[in-house]
Design a protein around this motif. Sequence first.
Motif, short mmCIF file in Angstrom:
data_model
loop_
_atom_site.label_atom_id
_atom_site.label_comp_id
_atom_site.label_asym_id
_atom_site.label_seq_id
_atom_site.Cartn_x
_atom_site.Cartn_y
_atom_site.Cartn_z
N HIS B 418 0.59 -1.36 -0.09
CA HIS B 418 -0.22 0.24 -0.51
C HIS B 418 0.70 1.05 -0.02
O HIS B 418 1.74 1.20 -0.20
CB HIS B 418 -0.93 -0.10 1.15
N LYS B 419 0.78 2.61 -0.52
CA LYS B 419 1.24 3.76 -0.54
C LYS B 419 0.39 4.81 1.02
O LYS B 419 0.72 5.34 0.86
CB LYS B 419 0.95 4.52 -1.60
N LEU B 420 0.30 4.30 1.94
CA LEU B 420 -0.17 4.92 2.82
C LEU B 420 0.85 5.26 4.26
O LEU B 420 2.14 4.73 3.77
CB LEU B 420 -1.01 4.20 4.17
N GLN B 421 0.83 6.60 4.76
CA GLN B 421 1.57 7.13 5.33
C GLN B 421 1.34 7.58 6.32
O GLN B 421 0.08 7.74 6.88
CB GLN B 421 2.27 8.87 4.64
N GLN B 422 2.31 6.40 7.72
CA GLN B 422 1.53 6.91 8.51
C GLN B 422 1.29 8.52 9.38
O GLN B 422 2.31 9.19 9.11
CB GLN B 422 2.33 5.66 9.60
N ALA B 423 0.53 8.66 10.35
CA ALA B 423 0.58 9.66 11.09
C ALA B 423 1.28 9.42 12.66
O ALA B 423 0.78 8.22 12.62
CB ALA B 423 -0.81 10.44 10.82
N SER B 424 1.49 10.06 13.04
CA SER B 424 1.39 10.42 14.45
C SER B 424 0.16 10.79 15.57
O SER B 424 0.28 10.09 17.07
CB SER B 424 2.87 11.06 15.03
N SER B 425 -0.36 11.65 15.00
CA SER B 425 -1.72 12.10 15.28
C SER B 425 -3.03 12.44 14.74
O SER B 425 -2.96 11.95 13.77
CB SER B 425 -1.31 13.70 16.02
N LEU B 444 -10.32 14.18 0.32
CA LEU B 444 -10.92 13.46 2.17
C LEU B 444 -9.18 13.92 2.33
O LEU B 444 -8.51 13.15 2.01
CB LEU B 444 -10.93 12.11 1.99
N LYS B 445 -9.12 15.19 3.56
CA LYS B 445 -7.42 14.98 3.70
C LYS B 445 -8.03 15.19 5.67
O LYS B 445 -9.28 15.53 5.90
CB LYS B 445 -7.69 16.73 4.07
N GLY B 446 -6.85 14.39 5.82
CA GLY B 446 -7.20 14.51 7.29
C GLY B 446 -5.88 13.43 8.01
O GLY B 446 -5.97 12.23 6.84
N ASN B 447 -5.74 13.22 9.07
CA ASN B 447 -5.04 12.05 9.40
C ASN B 447 -5.91 10.97 10.51
O ASN B 447 -6.71 11.13 11.94
CB ASN B 447 -3.64 11.93 10.47
N TYR B 472 -3.42 7.08 9.75
CA TYR B 472 -2.54 7.40 8.70
C TYR B 472 -3.02 8.79 8.03
O TYR B 472 -3.82 9.18 8.46
CB TYR B 472 -3.01 6.42 7.43
N ALA B 473 -2.09 9.87 7.14
CA ALA B 473 -2.48 10.80 6.62
C ALA B 473 -2.76 10.90 5.04
O ALA B 473 -2.05 9.77 4.61
CB ALA B 473 -1.17 11.38 6.76
N PHE B 474 -3.98 11.43 5.17
CA PHE B 474 -5.17 11.33 3.76
C PHE B 474 -4.53 12.49 2.95
O PHE B 474 -4.99 13.37 4.01
CB PHE B 474 -6.02 10.63 4.10
N ASN B 475 -4.37 12.45 1.49
CA ASN B 475 -4.91 13.52 0.77
C ASN B 475 -4.82 13.02 -0.05
O ASN B 475 -4.40 12.58 -1.24
CB ASN B 475 -4.05 14.33 0.89
N PHE B 476 -6.64 12.64 -0.33
CA PHE B 476 -6.42 11.28 -1.35
C PHE B 476 -8.11 12.03 -2.43
O PHE B 476 -9.33 13.23 -1.59
CB PHE B 476 -7.76 10.71 -1.24
N THR B 477 -7.93 11.58 -4.22
CA THR B 477 -8.56 13.06 -4.13
C THR B 477 -9.66 11.86 -5.43
O THR B 477 -8.55 11.05 -5.78
CB THR B 477 -8.21 13.84 -4.77
N TYR B 478 -10.53 11.82 -5.36
CA TYR B 478 -11.41 10.75 -6.58
C TYR B 478 -12.46 12.15 -7.79
O TYR B 478 -13.17 12.90 -6.85
CB TYR B 478 -11.77 10.14 -6.68
N ILE B 479 -13.35 11.59 -9.19
CA ILE B 479 -13.17 12.13 -9.30
C ILE B 479 -14.32 12.09 -10.50
O ILE B 479 -14.07 11.14 -11.15
CB ILE B 479 -12.43 13.12 -11.20
N ILE B 480 -15.72 12.07 -10.30
CA ILE B 480 -16.80 11.51 -10.90
C ILE B 480 -16.90 12.33 -12.28
O ILE B 480 -17.07 13.47 -12.09
CB ILE B 480 -18.11 11.45 -9.60
N PRO B 481 -17.07 11.69 -13.11
CA PRO B 481 -17.01 12.46 -14.25
C PRO B 481 -18.84 12.89 -14.48
O PRO B 481 -19.56 11.92 -13.64
CB PRO B 481 -17.46 11.37 -15.42
#
Lengths: 177, 544
Positions: B418-425, B444-447, B472-481
């Motif tokens: 997976h490509k997730l980055q762990q976050a401390s808080s 969607l953005k947040g830890n 985990y630190a999320f900065n995830f974008t998805y695009i609905i056509p």
Amino acid sequence: MSILTAPSVTETLLEQELERMFREHYQLLYRTAYSMLNNRADAEDVPQTLFLRLLRRGIPADLKTNARRYLYRAAVNLSLDMIRSRKRHPVTSGAETIEAPFDNSDSEFAEDAHRRLAAALAELHPETAQILILRYVHDYSDAEIAKLLGVSRGTMAMRLFRSRARLKKLMQTGETP
Amino acid sequence: MKGLREYLRQSFAPFRALPPGEVEPSWERVLQRLREEPESVGNDGPVDSESPPTSRRWRRPVFVLAAAAVVLAVVVSATIEPSVADGVVSAGLLYRVSEGKTEALQVGQRIQTGEVIRSNGGKGAVLTLADTSTLEMRSASQLFLARTDDGIRIHLSKGVILVNAARQRTGRLYVQTKDMMVSVVGTVFLVNAEEEGSRVSVIEGEVRVQQGATEQKLKRGEQATTNPRMEKIPVREDIAWSRDAETHLALLQQSAEVVAPAVSKRRLVFESISIKPEQPVAYGTTISSGAPVCRGSNGHVGSSSQGQVVPLGRCIGRYVSLYWLIAAAYELSPFENERVFLGARDAVGRLPEDRRWMNNLWEHGFSIETKAENPDSTTTEQLRQMLQAMLEDRFKLKIQRETKDLQAYTLSIGRGPHKLQQASSEEPLVTTQKMVAGEQQINLKGNVTVQRFAAQFDPYPVFDKTDLKGFYAFNFTYIIPAPSPAAADAPGGGRGGGVPAPGTSPRIRALQSALRDQLGLQLEFGNVPVEAVIVEHAEKPLPN
């Protein structure tokens, strides 16, 4: 010191659980059976026989997973068996049919139409009959049918389409006995 | 085809208007048939849900098989059935109880099925069954034996029995108490039937314990109770009364789990609880709360609304309903509506009148504030357990648990890493949406935990199956056509149809590819076994 008596069989856990299920799903099973058998006594017999068997055999895993789905399918299957059994041993009297909202002059026609429809249903795959009963007796939407039977909406819509086509063929070609 | 639809509608119309069937006499009739009909009458076929009923095509082979089965059944029953569940007193003194009289049974005397047997004081007694299974009855225990389709059933109405079950050749051996059933094919275990519930301890092998619709397996050294209030005691202490305690103890010591794991587990409760009824508001009024929010040392239970800050080790909420409290306490999210059963609903989906308060947060909402004893170190899991205890104590909640299959999406790790980055808080997840040239861009953005992230895919919540723990630190974008004109009619593309099947929704397709590309995660559709809770009883709490 009071004398304890043997625990009644009706007090067992299995019976309590099955009684709960019986009460919860009775109307669905009764109405399903009535719509297929057009006879109150037979319709009452279907859920009774189902639960009698469950009381004797215990609760199978599938019933625990989704009681409504399991019981509905079992009720349709049992009703189909009864229709087929009737064809082998036709009942000529004593059948109590429901009061159809047709004119009296049409009641004989309606009864005959139902008999032909039931016979055609008995020739369908049980899953097909399950879908048709849910749609036309219980007024379920595509999504509700899919959810109850545990299939996707797309699959269900395709099965419904095919089931109507098969039923139409059966009714038109007189394949029904 | 339209003509056929009309024909079907008309033919089935009378049945749509049927008066309800009479449940009560019908159930009575089932019980009457159970007592009166020979087994073959009501049992002449399987309870057949999955396989099709007898079809014309298969009638002959099925008939042949059925005939063979009948012959086999007759042969088997003629050779094995007689006295299979009968027993013999092999040690100690027992009593047969019949019509208010007791008759002493000496060693060597036979016991028939259906006879009520009781052990009185002293060291109890031992029964040997026809299949060589032995039942050691502790003093003041009572039972009777019965035959079933597939074995022997011991109905234990009170007291304790220690069963050394012979390996069953064809069926099972069951022990039934008022609130559970234990089934085995060959093992050693103990069953205790008390007023407040039942307890099973396994000494050797494995047993299945069924309580209501829930079934669990217990292995050597493990113990289960049907009532959380029942004391769990070490298995070695549970068998100390037995004549063969040393032998059983030796069996147990082959396992590391001699002491029931739950013995040291303390019932967790809040240090302080305040529950007050809210002033009723008009039904349907928008309320900014509804569900409780708890903050533990390792995250939140529920999500706070409007930036509300919850102090550590506390659960708070305004206009909280019992429904949402149960969902939070037993972690029944997502799909709460399919996992919390408050009662049977009528044709229009209403609960029975005496249960409607349970999910009516407008007229029967509560203001709740609780605090743990050690707020800085209490975890979310501990807060959930405290909520469960609060529901038992204050709402007098009684539930049954069961596992059910839901059709839903799951999130798992894809083929590669997976490509997730762990976050401390933890940082709250923020969702932003914008329209660009007809396309809907969602970020969607947040830890947060993967579980929290997955639950945000409104309107189709997703179950986390990644087994990834922590933030985990999320900065995830998805695009609905932009929707094509035909898309509105596509199956599954519209609203109100439940969870769409794979490939049928533009939103799901967009999510699937974005999750795969950006995070290395896989979104799949299928049956997901989940825990559900059935409310048997609950009361409105007294305010404090």
